[in-house]
Design a protein around this motif. Structure first.
Motif, PDB file in Angstrom:
ATOM      1  N   PRO A  68     -21.350 -19.640 -21.756  1.00 54.60           N
ATOM      2  CA  PRO A  68     -21.096 -18.309 -22.311  1.00 54.60           C
ATOM      3  C   PRO A  68     -21.307 -17.224 -21.249  1.00 54.60           C
ATOM      4  O   PRO A  68     -22.195 -17.345 -20.407  1.00 54.60           O
ATOM      5  CB  PRO A  68     -22.149 -18.167 -23.424  1.00 54.60           C
ATOM      6  CG  PRO A  68     -22.676 -19.528 -23.672  1.00 54.60           C
ATOM      7  CD  PRO A  68     -22.535 -20.269 -22.383  1.00 54.60           C
ATOM      8  N   GLY A  70     -21.482 -12.864 -20.868  1.00 51.68           N
ATOM      9  CA  GLY A  70     -21.440 -11.518 -21.445  1.00 51.68           C
ATOM     10  C   GLY A  70     -20.988 -10.553 -20.366  1.00 51.68           C
ATOM     11  O   GLY A  70     -19.862 -10.634 -19.864  1.00 51.68           O
ATOM     12  N   THR A  73     -24.464  -9.562 -15.796  1.00 52.61           N
ATOM     13  CA  THR A  73     -25.496  -8.854 -15.031  1.00 52.61           C
ATOM     14  C   THR A  73     -26.787  -9.667 -14.958  1.00 52.61           C
ATOM     15  O   THR A  73     -27.800  -9.185 -14.453  1.00 52.61           O
ATOM     16  CB  THR A  73     -25.829  -7.487 -15.662  1.00 52.61           C
ATOM     17  OG1 THR A  73     -26.436  -7.708 -16.953  1.00 52.61           O
ATOM     18  CG2 THR A  73     -24.600  -6.623 -15.815  1.00 52.61           C
ATOM     19  N   SER A 139     -23.944  -6.861 -21.886  1.00 50.44           N
ATOM     20  CA  SER A 139     -23.491  -6.887 -23.286  1.00 50.44           C
ATOM     21  C   SER A 139     -24.695  -7.090 -24.199  1.00 50.44           C
ATOM     22  O   SER A 139     -25.701  -7.693 -23.808  1.00 50.44           O
ATOM     23  CB  SER A 139     -22.509  -8.045 -23.479  1.00 50.44           C
ATOM     24  OG  SER A 139     -23.202  -9.278 -23.367  1.00 50.44           O
TER      25      SER A 139
HETATM   26  C1  LIG Z   1     -29.341  -3.301 -12.182  1.00 54.60           C
HETATM   27  C2  LIG Z   1     -29.910  -4.306 -13.157  1.00 54.60           C
HETATM   28  C3  LIG Z   1     -31.043  -3.996 -13.888  1.00 54.60           C
HETATM   29  C4  LIG Z   1     -31.588  -4.919 -14.804  1.00 54.60           C
HETATM   30  N1  LIG Z   1     -32.707  -4.590 -15.498  1.00 54.60           N
HETATM   31  C5  LIG Z   1     -33.216  -5.446 -16.405  1.00 54.60           C
HETATM   32  C6  LIG Z   1     -34.394  -5.111 -17.149  1.00 54.60           C
HETATM   33  O1  LIG Z   1     -35.005  -4.070 -16.971  1.00 54.60           O
HETATM   34  N2  LIG Z   1     -34.813  -6.008 -18.062  1.00 54.60           N
HETATM   35  C7  LIG Z   1     -34.175  -7.185 -18.296  1.00 54.60           C
HETATM   36  O2  LIG Z   1     -34.598  -7.932 -19.179  1.00 54.60           O
HETATM   37  N3  LIG Z   1     -33.089  -7.540 -17.577  1.00 54.60           N
HETATM   38  C8  LIG Z   1     -32.596  -6.707 -16.648  1.00 54.60           C
HETATM   39  N4  LIG Z   1     -31.487  -7.053 -15.916  1.00 54.60           N
HETATM   40  C9  LIG Z   1     -30.875  -8.392 -16.109  1.00 54.60           C
HETATM   41  C10 LIG Z   1     -29.669  -8.410 -17.078  1.00 54.60           C
HETATM   42  O3  LIG Z   1     -29.057  -7.148 -17.181  1.00 54.60           O
HETATM   43  C11 LIG Z   1     -30.108  -8.889 -18.451  1.00 54.60           C
HETATM   44  O4  LIG Z   1     -30.544 -10.225 -18.361  1.00 54.60           O
HETATM   45  C12 LIG Z   1     -29.019  -8.787 -19.532  1.00 54.60           C
HETATM   46  O5  LIG Z   1     -29.608  -8.976 -20.800  1.00 54.60           O
HETATM   47  C13 LIG Z   1     -27.876  -9.784 -19.329  1.00 54.60           C
HETATM   48  O6  LIG Z   1     -26.807  -9.424 -20.188  1.00 54.60           O
HETATM   49  P1  LIG Z   1     -25.301  -9.831 -19.817  1.00 54.60           P
HETATM   50  O7  LIG Z   1     -24.431  -9.434 -20.963  1.00 54.60           O
HETATM   51  O8  LIG Z   1     -24.932  -9.277 -18.506  1.00 54.60           O
HETATM   52  O9  LIG Z   1     -25.429 -11.410 -19.785  1.00 54.60           O
HETATM   53  P2  LIG Z   1     -24.810 -12.463 -18.756  1.00 54.60           P
HETATM   54  O10 LIG Z   1     -25.314 -12.213 -17.391  1.00 54.60           O
HETATM   55  O11 LIG Z   1     -23.346 -12.540 -18.927  1.00 54.60           O
HETATM   56  O12 LIG Z   1     -25.467 -13.809 -19.328  1.00 54.60           O
HETATM   57  C14 LIG Z   1     -26.864 -13.991 -19.282  1.00 54.60           C
HETATM   58  C15 LIG Z   1     -27.217 -15.272 -20.054  1.00 54.60           C
HETATM   59  O13 LIG Z   1     -26.934 -15.120 -21.447  1.00 54.60           O
HETATM   60  C16 LIG Z   1     -25.942 -16.065 -21.874  1.00 54.60           C
HETATM   61  N5  LIG Z   1     -25.062 -15.323 -22.799  1.00 54.60           N
HETATM   62  C17 LIG Z   1     -24.418 -14.151 -22.554  1.00 54.60           C
HETATM   63  N6  LIG Z   1     -23.782 -13.744 -23.665  1.00 54.60           N
HETATM   64  C18 LIG Z   1     -24.031 -14.676 -24.637  1.00 54.60           C
HETATM   65  C19 LIG Z   1     -23.663 -14.821 -26.000  1.00 54.60           C
HETATM   66  N7  LIG Z   1     -22.921 -13.902 -26.615  1.00 54.60           N
HETATM   67  N8  LIG Z   1     -24.104 -15.902 -26.670  1.00 54.60           N
HETATM   68  C20 LIG Z   1     -24.875 -16.834 -26.061  1.00 54.60           C
HETATM   69  N9  LIG Z   1     -25.254 -16.744 -24.769  1.00 54.60           N
HETATM   70  C21 LIG Z   1     -24.847 -15.685 -24.071  1.00 54.60           C
HETATM   71  C22 LIG Z   1     -25.274 -16.568 -20.612  1.00 54.60           C
HETATM   72  O14 LIG Z   1     -24.790 -17.877 -20.766  1.00 54.60           O
HETATM   73  C23 LIG Z   1     -26.429 -16.492 -19.612  1.00 54.60           C
HETATM   74  O15 LIG Z   1     -27.245 -17.630 -19.746  1.00 54.60           O
HETATM   75  C24 LIG Z   1     -30.952  -6.175 -14.975  1.00 54.60           C
HETATM   76  C25 LIG Z   1     -29.810  -6.496 -14.226  1.00 54.60           C
HETATM   77  C26 LIG Z   1     -29.297  -5.588 -13.316  1.00 54.60           C
HETATM   78  C27 LIG Z   1     -28.072  -5.962 -12.543  1.00 54.60           C
END
Ligand SMILES: Cc1cc2nc3c(=O)[nH]c(=O)nc-3n(C[C@H](O)[C@H](O)[C@H](O)COP(=O)(O)OP(=O)(O)OC[C@H]3O[C@@H](n4cnc5c(N)ncnc54)[C@H](O)[C@@H]3O)c2cc1C
Length: 492
Positions: A68, A70, A73, A139
């Motif tokens: 999966p 999102g 990030t 997301s």
């Molecule tokens: C500049 C920056 C700042 C950040 N600050 C923080 C912070 O303060 N705190 C924090 O916790 N994180 C932080 N992060 C990390 C990141 O943003 C988080 O982990 C965020 O929740 C990931 O969301 P995403 O949609 O980008 O997921 P993705 O990177 O696309 O996926 C992350 C994980 O979730 C799974 N996944 C994604 N969507 C789904 C779905 N719908 N169903 C099942 N599984 C799914 C994926 O398989 C993967 O294992 C930061 C990242 C960056 C780049």
């Protein structure tokens, strides 16, 4: 029929794209690129829960792994492709389905960016309190899948505390609709919690019911300079006593981080230096409340008391929204300047708040004993025990595993967590036992095997993989990577 042809026959070319048509951005998360040989089979872009369900049923039948994705990030490699997988992106499943302004809930599709959720809550007169630096790109489904934390956990908790219900699709294609809207619901197991923080290893989250918080009428922010972490620890106690639940952020920056942040701000033309370098530690403190005049007085009185007690050496109070933004920009600018520092190993760990100072110092000493010219950069959400720790040494190739063993050893000695908020993903799986007992890991594997008996969901991540029953031979026995495919960085 080939797997790709079958998937296309079931879902159509509009939904399933062949490997050659996959945009580059889907081949990595924020920091971890797919390794050599980890080419995906296809990218699926479903538009509805029904399409997700049909896709997973088809992948189950064909024994094709599913990853999966999102907003990509993530910082642990959770969304990074594995060999021959279908990348299941939620990017087309965006939107606010329902706003209940009376009860304070939002029902949203999982691919909706966090910032859009925050804006929708604001428009309804509420606050959605989850806030992280990646708000514009990540997301809400990814936030749930990683149980994201961020800047205001101290007051509002992590994503787990903000989800009332969700809909998820299991690997066999069955849809678990658990779109609960009540705060109280003890009718059996709380199934949503299985999926929150499971990093896509148990199923795909497609919809969420989110709990909103009353929107504060005031925000007070200060930057403080302190002598050391012991003073910060005492200040945290004082702030809790005086502000109670109004304390909404307590962010710490060690001098190396603060000085890099100042230099970055200067390069950006934001040259004003709120507090001079040279102190032992810097803090961003924030309170938010509902009575602006009283809140401001209470906050100022806290900072004055901290100065009088000798806890704070210097302080700058935000007098305008511009000041507040400038303070937060310093704290959040790591995502801009850290990548330019070159090869480094990043950590996202937590230990009890009172032990953070000792943890950082002990880690440094142990690492320095082996790499005398070491550089460390530490910062984080100290109010909830979470610190991000960056290590740079001169050795090439970078001795990632040895550095990780040292740092995670310090975490283990304090009963802390090797993954405070970014999840385990690909990177931290070899170290899970530093934070979890053998019984806990065995129970995780039991849950994984119950929900995903064929082992198709995000294989090789979190606890899945080696030795898992029924796992396809092509990847079941793949060893955990000795070193990450690309350089990890800490939460930025
Ligand atoms: C500049 C920056 C700042 C950040 N600050 C923080 C912070 O303060 N705190 C924090 O916790 N994180 C932080 N992060 C990390 C990141 O943003 C988080 O982990 C965020 O929740 C990931 O969301 P995403 O949609 O980008 O997921 P993705 O990177 O696309 O996926 C992350 C994980 O979730 C799974 N996944 C994604 N969507 C789904 C779905 N719908 N169903 C099942 N599984 C799914 C994926 O398989 C993967 O294992 C930061 C990242 C960056 C780049």
């Amino acid at each position: 029929m080939r797997a790709l042809d079958e998937l296309r026959a079931a879902l159509g070319d509009e939904v399933v794209r062949a490997a050659a048509d996959i945009p580059e951005r889907h081949l990595r998360d924020w920091v971890v690129a797919a390794g050599a040989g980890d080419e995906p089979l296809a990218l699926a872009l479903p538009r509805t829960t029904d399409e997700v369900s049909r896709l997973l049923a088809c992948c189950s039948r064909l024994r094709v792994p599913v990853v999966p994705q999102g907003g990509l990030t993530g910082l642990s490699g959770g969304a990074t492709p594995v060999r021959g997988c279908v990348l299941l992106s939620l990017q087309r499943m965006q939107g606010i389905e329902e706003t209940d302004a009376q009860a304070g809930t939002l029902t949203v599709l999982a691919g909706t960016p966090l910032q859009r959720v925050q804006e929708a809550a604001d428009a309804a007169g509420w606050l959605f309190p989850l806030d992280i630096g990646a708000r514009g790109s990540c997301s809400i489904g990814g936030n749930a899948a990683t149980n994201a934390g961020g800047n205001r956990v101290l007051r509002y908790g992590m994503m787990r505390d903000l989800v009332l219900g969700l809909e998820a699709v299991l690997p066999d294609g069955s849809v678990v609709s658990s779109l609960n809207k009540m705060q109280k619901n003890n009718a059996g197991f709380d199934l949503k919690q299985l999926f929150i923080g499971s990093e896509g290893a148990l199923g795909v989250i497609t919809r969420l019911v989110l709990r909103l918080a009353p929107r504060p009428a005031s925000q007070n922010t200060a930057l403080c300079a302190l002598a050391d972490y012991a003073a910060a620890s005492r200040l945290l106690r004082l702030a809790r006593e005086r502000l109670g639940p109004a304390l909404s952020a307590f962010e710490v920056m060690w001098p190396e981080f603060y000085e890099l942040a100042l230099a970055h701000a200067a390069r950006q033309g934001r040259g004003a230096v709120p507090l001079s370098p040279g102190h032992g530690l810097y803090l961003l403190i924030e309170s938010s409340g509902f009575e602006p005049d009283k809140d401001a007085d209470q906050f100022t009185a806290l900072i004055e008391a901290a100065v009088e007690e000798g806890l704070v050496e210097d302080a700058a109070l935000a007098r305008s929204l511009r000041d507040t933004q400038a303070f937060w920009e310093l704290r959040e600018s790591g995502s801009d300047f850290l990548p330019a520092l070159g090869p480094r190993v990043g950590f996202d760990i937590s230990v009890p708040t009172g032990q953070i100072g000792d943890f950082v110092q002990t880690c440094r000493e142990r690492l320095r004993a082996r790499w005398p010219s070491l550089r460390t950069i530490a910062f984080g959400h100290a109010g909830d025990g979470n610190v991000h720790f960056i290590v740079q040494v001169d050795d090439r190739p970078l001795p990632v595993h040895e550095i990780e063993e040292t740092v995670y050893g310090c975490v283990q000695a304090r009963g802390g967590s090797i993954a405070a908020e970014h999840g385990v993903g690909l990177h931290k799986r070899p170290f899970l036992h530093y934070s979890r007992s053998a019984t806990e890991i065995a129970l995780m594997r039991t849950i994984k095997a119950a929900l995903d008996p064929l082992g198709i969901m995000n294989p090789g991540k979190v606890v899945a993989g080696d030795g898992q029953p029924h796992a396809p031979a092509s990847w079941a026995r793949r060893p955990a990577p000795a070193a990450p495919p690309s350089m990890p960085v800490a939460r930025l």
